[in-house]
Design a protein around this motif. Structure first.
Motif, PDB file in Angstrom:
ATOM      1  N   LEU A 180       0.822  -1.206   0.000  1.00 42.65           N
ATOM      2  CA  LEU A 180       0.000   0.000   0.000  1.00 42.65           C
ATOM      3  C   LEU A 180       0.860   1.262   0.000  1.00 42.65           C
ATOM      4  N   GLU A 181       1.918   1.254   0.802  1.00 41.69           N
ATOM      5  CA  GLU A 181       2.824   2.398   0.836  1.00 41.69           C
ATOM      6  C   GLU A 181       3.508   2.598  -0.515  1.00 41.69           C
ATOM      7  N   PHE A 182       3.845   1.488  -1.160  1.00 41.02           N
ATOM      8  CA  PHE A 182       4.451   1.554  -2.491  1.00 41.02           C
ATOM      9  C   PHE A 182       3.485   2.181  -3.499  1.00 41.02           C
ATOM     10  N   GLN A 183       2.211   1.780  -3.441  1.00 42.57           N
ATOM     11  CA  GLN A 183       1.218   2.344  -4.356  1.00 42.57           C
ATOM     12  C   GLN A 183       1.090   3.850  -4.152  1.00 42.57           C
ATOM     13  N   ARG A 184       1.128   4.287  -2.883  1.00 39.61           N
ATOM     14  CA  ARG A 184       1.062   5.727  -2.619  1.00 39.61           C
ATOM     15  C   ARG A 184       2.308   6.432  -3.156  1.00 39.61           C
ATOM     16  N   ALA A 185       3.467   5.803  -2.997  1.00 38.07           N
ATOM     17  CA  ALA A 185       4.715   6.413  -3.473  1.00 38.07           C
ATOM     18  C   ALA A 185       4.724   6.543  -4.994  1.00 38.07           C
ATOM     19  N   LEU A 186       4.086   5.595  -5.684  1.00 39.15           N
ATOM     20  CA  LEU A 186       4.077   5.631  -7.145  1.00 39.15           C
ATOM     21  C   LEU A 186       3.416   6.886  -7.685  1.00 39.15           C
ATOM     22  N   VAL A 187       2.425   7.405  -6.953  1.00 40.63           N
ATOM     23  CA  VAL A 187       1.695   8.584  -7.422  1.00 40.63           C
ATOM     24  C   VAL A 187       2.651   9.759  -7.617  1.00 40.63           C
ATOM     25  N   GLY A 188       3.676   9.843  -6.797  1.00 37.31           N
ATOM     26  CA  GLY A 188       4.623  10.936  -6.892  1.00 37.31           C
ATOM     27  C   GLY A 188       5.790  10.685  -7.829  1.00 37.31           C
ATOM     28  N   CYS A 189       5.832   9.523  -8.478  1.00 37.78           N
ATOM     29  CA  CYS A 189       6.935   9.185  -9.383  1.00 37.78           C
ATOM     30  C   CYS A 189       6.702   9.849 -10.741  1.00 37.78           C
ATOM     31  N   ALA A 190       7.647  10.718 -11.151  1.00 43.27           N
ATOM     32  CA  ALA A 190       7.473  11.464 -12.393  1.00 43.27           C
ATOM     33  C   ALA A 190       8.260  10.875 -13.555  1.00 43.27           C
ATOM     34  N   ASP A 191       9.138   9.889 -13.290  1.00 41.63           N
ATOM     35  CA  ASP A 191       9.905   9.287 -14.378  1.00 41.63           C
ATOM     36  C   ASP A 191      10.277   7.853 -14.019  1.00 41.63           C
ATOM     37  N   ASN A 192      10.923   7.171 -14.959  1.00 45.64           N
ATOM     38  CA  ASN A 192      11.265   5.763 -14.773  1.00 45.64           C
ATOM     39  C   ASN A 192      12.227   5.554 -13.606  1.00 45.64           C
ATOM     40  N   ALA A 193      13.171   6.474 -13.431  1.00 44.62           N
ATOM     41  CA  ALA A 193      14.141   6.337 -12.341  1.00 44.62           C
ATOM     42  C   ALA A 193      13.443   6.383 -10.989  1.00 44.62           C
ATOM     43  N   ALA A 194      12.444   7.246 -10.847  1.00 47.09           N
ATOM     44  CA  ALA A 194      11.710   7.336  -9.578  1.00 47.09           C
ATOM     45  C   ALA A 194      10.913   6.067  -9.317  1.00 47.09           C
ATOM     46  N   VAL A 195      10.321   5.487 -10.349  1.00 43.27           N
ATOM     47  CA  VAL A 195       9.590   4.220 -10.193  1.00 43.27           C
ATOM     48  C   VAL A 195      10.543   3.119  -9.753  1.00 43.27           C
ATOM     49  N   ALA A 196      11.727   3.073 -10.353  1.00 39.14           N
ATOM     50  CA  ALA A 196      12.725   2.055  -9.979  1.00 39.14           C
ATOM     51  C   ALA A 196      13.131   2.205  -8.523  1.00 39.14           C
ATOM     52  N   ARG A 197      13.366   3.439  -8.069  1.00 48.40           N
ATOM     53  CA  ARG A 197      13.743   3.653  -6.667  1.00 48.40           C
ATOM     54  C   ARG A 197      12.625   3.224  -5.721  1.00 48.40           C
ATOM     55  N   ALA A 198      11.376   3.458  -6.116  1.00 44.98           N
ATOM     56  CA  ALA A 198      10.249   3.039  -5.271  1.00 44.98           C
ATOM     57  C   ALA A 198      10.206   1.524  -5.129  1.00 44.98           C
ATOM     58  N   ILE A 199      10.455   0.797  -6.215  1.00 48.85           N
ATOM     59  CA  ILE A 199      10.480  -0.670  -6.157  1.00 48.85           C
ATOM     60  C   ILE A 199      11.607  -1.145  -5.238  1.00 48.85           C
ATOM     61  N   LEU A 200      12.792  -0.588  -5.413  1.00 48.81           N
ATOM     62  CA  LEU A 200      13.943  -1.025  -4.622  1.00 48.81           C
ATOM     63  C   LEU A 200      13.767  -0.682  -3.147  1.00 48.81           C
ATOM     64  N   ASP A 201      13.137   0.454  -2.847  1.00 56.30           N
ATOM     65  CA  ASP A 201      12.844   0.794  -1.451  1.00 56.30           C
ATOM     66  C   ASP A 201      11.877  -0.212  -0.838  1.00 56.30           C
ATOM     67  N   ALA A 202      10.855  -0.613  -1.595  1.00 56.99           N
ATOM     68  CA  ALA A 202       9.897  -1.606  -1.093  1.00 56.99           C
ATOM     69  C   ALA A 202      10.575  -2.948  -0.869  1.00 56.99           C
ATOM     70  N   LEU A 203      11.470  -3.342  -1.767  1.00 62.25           N
ATOM     71  CA  LEU A 203      12.225  -4.589  -1.572  1.00 62.25           C
ATOM     72  C   LEU A 203      13.032  -4.528  -0.285  1.00 62.25           C
ATOM     73  N   HIS A 204      13.650  -3.388  -0.026  1.00 60.45           N
ATOM     74  CA  HIS A 204      14.445  -3.229   1.198  1.00 60.45           C
ATOM     75  C   HIS A 204      13.576  -3.425   2.429  1.00 60.45           C
ATOM     76  N   ARG A 205      12.337  -2.959   2.405  1.00 56.51           N
ATOM     77  CA  ARG A 205      11.433  -3.133   3.539  1.00 56.51           C
ATOM     78  C   ARG A 205      11.051  -4.595   3.717  1.00 56.51           C
ATOM     79  N   TYR A 206      11.142  -5.384   2.659  1.00 55.00           N
ATOM     80  CA  TYR A 206      10.941  -6.831   2.767  1.00 55.00           C
ATOM     81  C   TYR A 206      12.243  -7.562   3.088  1.00 55.00           C
ATOM     82  N   SER A 207      13.314  -6.807   3.358  1.00 51.05           N
ATOM     83  CA  SER A 207      14.657  -7.376   3.597  1.00 51.05           C
ATOM     84  C   SER A 207      15.154  -8.130   2.372  1.00 51.05           C
TER      85      SER A 207
END
Length: 409
Positions: A180-207
């Protein structure tokens, strides 16, 4: 006294005997440790219990502690009045030891006042048996205590299962929160690099850790949590991207790859091949992680598609704006051309009128006057022809603007 104990055992009251034997079916051959400094009492207790239980005996509290460490019994019948270490202290030490704390203790004493019983309760005893003991009462108390112990163990096992379920549910809620937090973060992603960082941040939260490639809007971004992908990571993503058929989620040894057209993701140490070497809880966690990461990738795919639509919309708006500006400019050019044509015609008309007026003073012949008028008309027609060519350019631009307008709409 030994014969009386054996005789008392053979003459159990019918009600007590029925109850004791019924409970015995659950506790056949349970191990009972007898602790008493009186040899005769130990013999009487053993004679009463040996038919239904495995019985062992010691004569002091210290011996009881040692025996429980080496061969823990299912229950202890413990004398209170013993030298050096009495029954209360022995029980307290048993309860203080993690490995022996669950062994139930029945105190055996001639002192049966409420104060004595309270001391036994405070020390951790399960019941209190008066001396001299009554055989049916002894059997009933032992079986009741053992039945209660078994029930506690059963309830403890059920509690463990419930707690595991609660913890598992809590894990699931926490994992869903990451999505859910990832979905909220996606709304603020303006380019591909921001989307990639959001995915990697979510992976980090899953260890978890990995690398990702995102394609969209004519751009490609490949990276990991530390920055751009290494050559090896890029080769792995190339391999995943080339697999256009079959499963979108694939095992790579102890790792997992996700290939969803615009988004390609490689996750380290996320196992799909969960075998017998993995316990149930870890296997379930891995399964949930794969499902959750798939949700992350699907969300990223949707966001990249939305970004492409936004870019296309902005481009279309730019085209429409350009068409509008060009149409306005062409309208202005057309108006200027028409004004120039009128001005040129007025100039030549004025010139022609002045020349004709001057004929009276010049004394020209009629043929000379006609020749001058012809020259003026020829130049007027030539000037108007030049202006007419600009009208052809204007018409061509008009047709181009019309087609651009149709494409923009």
């Amino acid at each position: 006294m030994l014969r009386r104990a054996q005789h008392a055992q053979s003459e159990l009251r019918p009600d007590m005997e029925q109850f004791a034997r019924g409970v015995l079916t659950m506790t056949v051959r349970s191990h009972v440790l007898l602790v008493d400094d009186d040899e005769l009492t130990l013999q009487m207790l053993e004679a009463t219990l040996e038919a239904d239980f495995k019985v062992s005996q010691v004569s002091s509290g210290a011996e009881a502690l040692s025996r429980c460490d080496s061969d823990p019994p299912d229950l202890i019948v413990l004398d209170v009045d013993m030298p050096e270490m009495d029954g209360y202290e022995t029980c307290r030490r048993l309860k203080d030891n993690f490995s022996t704390a669950d062994i139930p203790v029945i105190f055996h004493s001639a002192r049966t006042s409420i104060d004595e019983r309270l001391q036994g309760y405070a020390a951790g005893g399960a019941d209190y048996l008066p001396k001299p003991f009554d055989a049916p009462e002894l059997l009933a108390k032992i079986n009741l205590v053992l039945a209660h112990r078994d029930r506690q163990r059963e309830l403890s096992g059920q509690l463990d299962e419930v707690m595991n379920a609660v913890l598992s549910s809590a894990d699931m809620v926490g994992e869903a929160g990451v999505v859910l937090e990832f979905q909220r973060a996606l709304v603020g992603c303006a380019d591909n690099a921001a989307v990639a960082r959001a995915i990697l941040d979510a992976l980090h939260r899953y260890s978890l850790d990995g690398c990702v490639r995102i394609r969209g809007g004519g751009e490609v971004y490949s990276g990991n949590a530390r920055g751009p992908c290494s050559a090896l990571e890029n080769s792995i993503l190339d391999h995943l991207q080339a697999q256009t058929e079959g499963q979108r989620i694939r095992p790579f040894g102890h790792h997992t790859g996700f290939s969803y057209d615009r988004v390609v993701l490689f996750v380290r140490d996320l196992r799909m091949d969960r075998g017998a070497d993995m316990d149930r809880a870890e296997s379930e966690r891995m399964g949930r992680a794969i499902d959750n990461v798939a949700l992350l990738v699907e969300g990223a795919v949707q966001r990249v598609g939305a970004l492409e639509s936004l870019v296309a919309t902005r481009d279309l708006a730019d085209v429409r704006h350009l068409v509008s500006m060009t149409r306005n400019a062409l309208t202005d050019i057309s108006a200027r051309n028409q004004a120039q044509q009128r001005e040129v015609k007025q100039v030549f008309d004025s010139l022609n009128a002045e020349v004709e007026n001057s004929f009276l003073h010049l004394g020209l012949t009629q043929s000379q006057e006609d020749h001058l008028s012809s020259i003026i008309k020829q130049h007027l027609e030539a000037a108007l022809a030049v202006l007419g060519k600009s009208q052809e350019v204007e018409a061509f631009l008009g047709r181009v603007i019309h087609k651009l307008g149709q494409a923009a709409n």
